[in-house]
Design a protein around this motif. Structure first.
Motif, PDB file in Angstrom:
ATOM      1  N   GLU A  10       0.813  -1.208   0.000  1.00 50.75           N
ATOM      2  CA  GLU A  10       0.000   0.000   0.000  1.00 50.75           C
ATOM      3  C   GLU A  10       0.846   1.257   0.000  1.00 50.75           C
ATOM      4  OE1 GLU A  10      -1.775   1.434   3.825  1.00 50.75           O
ATOM      5  OE2 GLU A  10      -2.103  -0.725   3.996  1.00 50.75           O
ATOM      6  N   HIS A  11       0.197   2.355  -0.393  1.00 53.61           N
ATOM      7  CA  HIS A  11       0.901   3.582  -0.735  1.00 53.61           C
ATOM      8  C   HIS A  11       1.679   4.168   0.448  1.00 53.61           C
ATOM      9  CE1 HIS A  11       0.620   7.114  -3.802  1.00 53.61           C
ATOM     10  NE2 HIS A  11       1.854   6.814  -3.496  1.00 53.61           N
ATOM     11  N   ALA A  12       1.305   3.812   1.678  1.00 47.82           N
ATOM     12  CA  ALA A  12       1.974   4.333   2.866  1.00 47.82           C
ATOM     13  C   ALA A  12       3.493   4.151   2.811  1.00 47.82           C
ATOM     14  CB  ALA A  12       1.413   3.634   4.106  1.00 47.82           C
ATOM     15  N   LEU A  13       3.963   3.095   2.145  1.00 41.62           N
ATOM     16  CA  LEU A  13       5.397   2.786   2.122  1.00 41.62           C
ATOM     17  C   LEU A  13       6.217   3.842   1.388  1.00 41.62           C
ATOM     18  CD1 LEU A  13       6.194   1.600  -0.936  1.00 41.62           C
ATOM     19  CD2 LEU A  13       4.809  -0.294  -0.123  1.00 41.62           C
ATOM     20  N   THR A  14       5.547   4.633   0.530  1.00 45.16           N
ATOM     21  CA  THR A  14       6.258   5.656  -0.252  1.00 45.16           C
ATOM     22  C   THR A  14       6.997   6.640   0.653  1.00 45.16           C
ATOM     23  OG1 THR A  14       4.741   5.445  -2.099  1.00 45.16           O
ATOM     24  CG2 THR A  14       5.900   7.544  -1.915  1.00 45.16           C
TER      25      THR A  14
END
Ligand SMILES: [Mn+2]
Length: 294
Positions: free
Chosen positions: A111-115
Protein backbone atom coordinates in the motif's frame (compact mmCIF):
# COMPACT_ATOMS: atom_id res chain seq x y z
CA UNK A 1 7.59 -12.80 5.90
CA UNK A 2 8.34 -13.04 2.23
CA UNK A 3 5.46 -14.49 0.17
CA UNK A 4 7.93 -17.00 -1.25
CA UNK A 5 9.81 -17.87 1.88
CA UNK A 6 11.42 -21.26 1.68
CA UNK A 7 12.04 -20.84 -2.02
CA UNK A 8 14.65 -18.81 -3.83
CA UNK A 9 13.35 -15.22 -3.87
CA UNK A 10 11.55 -14.35 -7.09
CA UNK A 11 13.55 -12.16 -9.45
CA UNK A 12 12.02 -9.50 -11.68
CA UNK A 13 12.17 -11.00 -15.19
CA UNK A 14 13.88 -14.00 -13.59
CA UNK A 15 13.25 -16.19 -16.63
CA UNK A 16 15.64 -14.03 -18.65
CA UNK A 17 17.73 -12.95 -15.71
CA UNK A 18 18.69 -16.06 -13.73
CA UNK A 19 21.83 -14.79 -11.93
CA UNK A 20 21.58 -11.02 -11.47
CA UNK A 21 24.49 -9.25 -9.80
CA UNK A 22 23.52 -6.57 -7.26
CA UNK A 23 26.96 -4.95 -7.61
CA UNK A 24 26.41 -4.06 -11.27
CA UNK A 25 22.60 -3.79 -11.57
CA UNK A 26 21.25 -0.29 -12.27
CA UNK A 27 17.86 -1.26 -10.83
CA UNK A 28 17.30 -2.77 -7.41
CA UNK A 29 13.76 -4.07 -7.02
CA UNK A 30 12.57 -3.93 -3.40
CA UNK A 31 9.31 -5.85 -2.81
CA UNK A 32 7.27 -4.50 0.10
CA UNK A 33 4.16 -6.66 0.73
CA UNK A 34 2.81 -4.11 3.22
CA UNK A 35 -0.91 -3.87 3.90
CA UNK A 36 -2.27 -2.12 6.94
CA UNK A 37 -4.58 0.77 6.18
CA UNK A 38 -6.21 -0.11 2.85
CA UNK A 39 -9.76 1.13 3.06
CA UNK A 40 -11.88 -0.69 0.48
CA UNK A 41 -10.60 -3.63 -1.55
CA UNK A 42 -7.96 -5.74 0.14
CA UNK A 43 -5.01 -7.78 -1.07
CA UNK A 44 -2.20 -5.24 -1.56
CA UNK A 45 0.15 -7.52 0.39
CA UNK A 46 0.04 -9.87 -2.60
CA UNK A 47 0.90 -7.09 -5.08
CA UNK A 48 4.70 -7.40 -5.19
CA UNK A 49 4.62 -11.18 -5.65
CA UNK A 50 2.04 -10.87 -8.44
CA UNK A 51 4.16 -8.26 -10.26
CA UNK A 52 7.28 -10.42 -9.99
CA UNK A 53 5.43 -13.48 -11.23
CA UNK A 54 3.89 -11.55 -14.13
CA UNK A 55 7.33 -10.15 -15.02
CA UNK A 56 8.31 -13.65 -16.15
CA UNK A 57 6.05 -13.13 -19.15
CA UNK A 58 7.59 -9.83 -20.28
CA UNK A 59 9.52 -9.55 -23.50
CA UNK A 60 12.97 -8.14 -22.77
CA UNK A 61 12.72 -5.68 -25.69
CA UNK A 62 10.59 -2.74 -24.53
CA UNK A 63 9.94 -1.39 -28.02
CA UNK A 64 13.12 0.69 -28.20
CA UNK A 65 15.83 -1.14 -26.34
CA UNK A 66 16.51 -3.87 -23.74
CA UNK A 67 16.35 -2.28 -20.27
CA UNK A 68 17.43 -5.61 -18.77
CA UNK A 69 20.96 -5.12 -20.08
CA UNK A 70 21.42 -2.40 -17.44
CA UNK A 71 20.92 -5.05 -14.77
CA UNK A 72 17.90 -5.73 -12.56
CA UNK A 73 18.42 -7.26 -9.14
CA UNK A 74 15.50 -8.17 -6.87
CA UNK A 75 16.00 -8.21 -3.10
CA UNK A 76 14.06 -10.58 -0.86
CA UNK A 77 10.79 -8.99 0.27
CA UNK A 78 11.02 -6.51 3.13
CA UNK A 79 9.73 -7.99 6.40
CA UNK A 80 6.35 -6.32 6.95
CA UNK A 81 5.67 -7.64 10.46
CA UNK A 82 5.57 -5.11 13.29
CA UNK A 83 4.16 -1.62 13.64
CA UNK A 84 4.01 0.67 10.64
CA UNK A 85 6.97 2.87 11.56
CA UNK A 86 9.16 -0.22 12.08
CA UNK A 87 8.26 -1.48 8.63
CA UNK A 88 8.84 1.98 7.13
CA UNK A 89 12.29 2.07 8.74
CA UNK A 90 13.16 -1.22 7.03
CA UNK A 91 11.99 0.15 3.68
CA UNK A 92 14.00 3.31 4.26
CA UNK A 93 17.22 1.40 4.95
CA UNK A 94 16.71 -0.86 1.93
CA UNK A 95 16.31 2.24 -0.28
CA UNK A 96 19.23 4.03 1.36
CA UNK A 97 21.48 1.02 0.76
CA UNK A 98 20.49 0.98 -2.91
CA UNK A 99 21.01 4.72 -3.37
CA UNK A 100 24.41 4.49 -1.66
CA UNK A 101 25.37 1.88 -4.26
CA UNK A 102 24.46 4.39 -7.02
CA UNK A 103 21.59 2.16 -8.11
CA UNK A 104 17.92 3.04 -8.57
CA UNK A 105 15.42 1.71 -6.03
CA UNK A 106 12.29 0.25 -7.63
CA UNK A 107 9.87 -0.29 -4.78
CA UNK A 108 6.91 -2.62 -5.37
CA UNK A 109 3.87 -2.32 -3.10
CA UNK A 110 2.00 -2.96 -1.10
CA UNK A 111 0.00 0.00 0.00
CA UNK A 112 0.90 3.58 -0.73
CA UNK A 113 1.97 4.33 2.87
CA UNK A 114 5.40 2.79 2.12
CA UNK A 115 6.26 5.66 -0.25
CA UNK A 116 7.06 7.88 2.73
CA UNK A 117 10.02 5.70 3.67
CA UNK A 118 11.45 5.62 0.16
CA UNK A 119 11.06 9.39 -0.14
CA UNK A 120 12.80 9.86 3.22
CA UNK A 121 15.75 7.83 1.91
CA UNK A 122 15.92 9.71 -1.40
CA UNK A 123 15.49 13.15 0.23
CA UNK A 124 18.32 12.47 2.69
CA UNK A 125 20.93 12.53 -0.09
CA UNK A 126 20.06 15.86 -1.79
CA UNK A 127 17.18 18.13 -2.75
CA UNK A 128 14.24 16.14 -4.07
CA UNK A 129 10.79 16.60 -5.59
CA UNK A 130 8.02 14.02 -5.67
CA UNK A 131 5.88 13.37 -8.72
CA UNK A 132 2.78 11.40 -7.82
CA UNK A 133 0.58 9.57 -10.30
CA UNK A 134 -2.62 8.81 -8.42
CA UNK A 135 -6.42 9.03 -8.49
CA UNK A 136 -6.39 10.54 -5.01
CA UNK A 137 -4.65 13.45 -3.35
CA UNK A 138 -3.48 11.44 -0.33
CA UNK A 139 -3.10 14.74 1.55
CA UNK A 140 -5.26 14.01 4.59
CA UNK A 141 -3.75 14.66 7.97
CA UNK A 142 -4.90 11.23 9.08
CA UNK A 143 -7.39 8.61 8.03
CA UNK A 144 -9.23 6.51 10.62
CA UNK A 145 -6.79 8.08 13.14
CA UNK A 146 -3.83 6.64 11.23
CA UNK A 147 -1.20 9.24 10.28
CA UNK A 148 0.64 6.61 8.23
CA UNK A 149 -2.43 5.77 6.18
CA UNK A 150 -2.18 5.47 2.40
CA UNK A 151 -4.58 8.45 2.33
CA UNK A 152 -2.03 10.59 4.23
CA UNK A 153 1.18 9.63 2.50
CA UNK A 154 1.57 12.81 0.43
CA UNK A 155 0.82 14.94 3.50
CA UNK A 156 3.70 13.23 5.31
CA UNK A 157 5.97 13.77 2.29
CA UNK A 158 4.96 17.45 2.22
CA UNK A 159 5.95 17.70 5.88
CA UNK A 160 9.44 16.48 4.93
CA UNK A 161 9.71 19.69 2.92
CA UNK A 162 9.63 18.16 -0.55
CA UNK A 163 7.52 19.76 -3.28
CA UNK A 164 4.83 17.52 -4.75
CA UNK A 165 3.38 17.50 -8.24
CA UNK A 166 0.46 15.15 -8.81
CA UNK A 167 -0.85 13.70 -12.05
CA UNK A 168 -4.24 12.16 -12.76
CA UNK A 169 -6.01 12.98 -9.48
CA UNK A 170 -9.80 12.84 -9.75
CA UNK A 171 -11.08 12.13 -6.24
CA UNK A 172 -10.36 14.81 -3.65
CA UNK A 173 -11.14 14.87 0.05
CA UNK A 174 -11.80 18.27 1.68
CA UNK A 175 -8.34 18.00 3.32
CA UNK A 176 -6.75 17.55 -0.10
CA UNK A 177 -8.36 20.73 -1.47
CA UNK A 178 -7.43 22.71 1.59
CA UNK A 179 -3.79 21.62 1.40
CA UNK A 180 -3.64 22.57 -2.28
CA UNK A 181 -5.05 26.03 -1.52
CA UNK A 182 -2.73 26.58 1.43
CA UNK A 183 0.48 25.51 -0.39
CA UNK A 184 0.13 26.47 -4.06
CA UNK A 185 3.91 26.58 -4.56
CA UNK A 186 4.68 23.27 -2.89
CA UNK A 187 1.70 21.18 -4.01
CA UNK A 188 1.00 21.46 -7.73
CA UNK A 189 -1.08 19.26 -9.96
CA UNK A 190 -2.38 18.32 -13.35
CA UNK A 191 -5.65 16.58 -12.57
CA UNK A 192 -7.26 13.87 -14.68
CA UNK A 193 -9.85 16.34 -15.98
CA UNK A 194 -7.00 18.49 -17.35
CA UNK A 195 -5.05 15.56 -18.78
CA UNK A 196 -7.35 12.81 -19.97
CA UNK A 197 -10.04 14.43 -22.19
CA UNK A 198 -7.40 16.42 -24.10
CA UNK A 199 -4.75 13.65 -24.10
CA UNK A 200 -2.04 15.81 -22.52
CA UNK A 201 1.27 13.96 -22.42
CA UNK A 202 3.49 16.66 -20.97
CA UNK A 203 4.34 17.18 -17.32
CA UNK A 204 4.37 20.88 -16.40
CA UNK A 205 6.42 21.34 -13.26
CA UNK A 206 7.11 24.65 -11.51
CA UNK A 207 10.38 26.22 -12.68
CA UNK A 208 11.97 25.73 -9.25
CA UNK A 209 11.09 22.03 -9.04
CA UNK A 210 14.24 20.08 -8.06
CA UNK A 211 16.19 18.17 -10.68
CA UNK A 212 16.13 14.97 -8.61
CA UNK A 213 12.70 13.40 -8.66
CA UNK A 214 11.08 10.50 -6.86
CA UNK A 215 8.23 9.08 -8.96
CA UNK A 216 5.43 7.32 -7.10
CA UNK A 217 2.89 5.47 -9.19
CA UNK A 218 -0.31 4.51 -7.42
CA UNK A 219 -1.85 2.15 -9.95
CA UNK A 220 -5.30 3.63 -9.32
CA UNK A 221 -4.03 6.68 -11.22
CA UNK A 222 -4.39 4.59 -14.37
CA UNK A 223 -7.84 4.03 -15.77
CA UNK A 224 -9.65 0.99 -14.33
CA UNK A 225 -9.99 -0.34 -17.90
CA UNK A 226 -6.23 -1.02 -17.58
CA UNK A 227 -6.07 -1.93 -13.91
CA UNK A 228 -9.07 -2.42 -11.67
CA UNK A 229 -7.26 -4.57 -9.11
CA UNK A 230 -6.64 -1.70 -6.69
CA UNK A 231 -8.18 -0.90 -3.32
CA UNK A 232 -10.12 2.12 -4.59
CA UNK A 233 -10.55 2.19 -8.39
CA UNK A 234 -11.82 5.49 -9.85
CA UNK A 235 -13.21 6.04 -13.37
CA UNK A 236 -11.64 8.52 -15.75
CA UNK A 237 -7.96 7.71 -15.27
CA UNK A 238 -4.87 7.86 -17.43
CA UNK A 239 -4.49 5.64 -20.47
CA UNK A 240 -1.45 3.50 -21.21
CA UNK A 241 0.28 5.65 -23.81
CA UNK A 242 -0.60 8.84 -21.99
CA UNK A 243 0.99 7.48 -18.81
CA UNK A 244 4.18 6.60 -20.67
CA UNK A 245 4.26 10.01 -22.41
CA UNK A 246 3.96 11.80 -19.09
CA UNK A 247 6.80 9.77 -17.57
CA UNK A 248 8.92 10.23 -20.70
CA UNK A 249 8.28 13.98 -20.48
CA UNK A 250 9.27 14.01 -16.81
CA UNK A 251 12.47 12.06 -17.47
CA UNK A 252 13.43 14.36 -20.33
CA UNK A 253 13.83 17.31 -17.95
CA UNK A 254 14.46 15.78 -14.54
CA UNK A 255 16.39 12.87 -13.11
CA UNK A 256 14.23 10.09 -11.68
CA UNK A 257 16.39 8.74 -8.84
CA UNK A 258 13.91 6.16 -7.54
CA UNK A 259 10.36 5.07 -8.20
CA UNK A 260 7.61 2.90 -6.83
CA UNK A 261 4.56 1.11 -8.19
CA UNK A 262 2.03 0.55 -5.44
CA UNK A 263 -1.49 -0.59 -4.58
CA UNK A 264 -1.85 -3.61 -6.84
CA UNK A 265 -4.36 -5.84 -5.05
CA UNK A 266 -4.39 -8.89 -7.33
CA UNK A 267 -7.72 -10.48 -8.20
CA UNK A 268 -7.50 -14.21 -8.85
CA UNK A 269 -7.95 -14.89 -12.54
CA UNK A 270 -7.37 -11.28 -13.63
CA UNK A 271 -3.78 -11.68 -14.72
CA UNK A 272 -4.04 -8.73 -17.14
CA UNK A 273 -3.84 -6.34 -14.20
CA UNK A 274 -0.71 -8.01 -12.79
CA UNK A 275 0.90 -8.04 -16.19
CA UNK A 276 0.05 -4.38 -16.83
CA UNK A 277 1.74 -3.44 -13.55
CA UNK A 278 4.85 -5.50 -14.42
CA UNK A 279 4.98 -4.00 -17.88
CA UNK A 280 4.71 -0.49 -16.46
CA UNK A 281 7.61 -1.18 -14.09
CA UNK A 282 9.72 -2.38 -17.02
CA UNK A 283 8.76 0.54 -19.29
CA UNK A 284 9.71 3.05 -16.59
CA UNK A 285 13.05 1.24 -16.18
CA UNK A 286 13.59 1.65 -19.92
CA UNK A 287 12.77 5.36 -19.84
CA UNK A 288 15.20 5.91 -16.96
CA UNK A 289 17.95 3.73 -18.45
CA UNK A 290 17.87 5.62 -21.77
CA UNK A 291 18.15 8.95 -19.93
CA UNK A 292 20.96 7.80 -17.66
CA UNK A 293 22.90 6.52 -20.67
CA UNK A 294 22.59 9.81 -22.58
MN1 LIG B 1 -2.43 6.83 -3.43
Amino acid sequence: MSPNSGRRPLQFLGSENPTPDPATALFHVIPVPFERSVSYGVGAARGPGAILEASEQLEVFDGIDVPLRHGIYTWPAVDCDGDTRTVLDRVQSACARTLAAAAIPVVLGGEHALTLAAVEAAAAAAELGVVQLDAHGDLRDHYHKDRYSHASVMRRCHELGVPIHSLGVRALAPDDREMRRAHPDRITFQDAVDLVPSSVGEVLLPAAFPDRVYLTIDLDGLDPSLISATGTPEPGGLGWYQTLSLIESLASRHRIVAFDVVELAPIDGRHADDFCAARLVYQVMGIIARRSAS
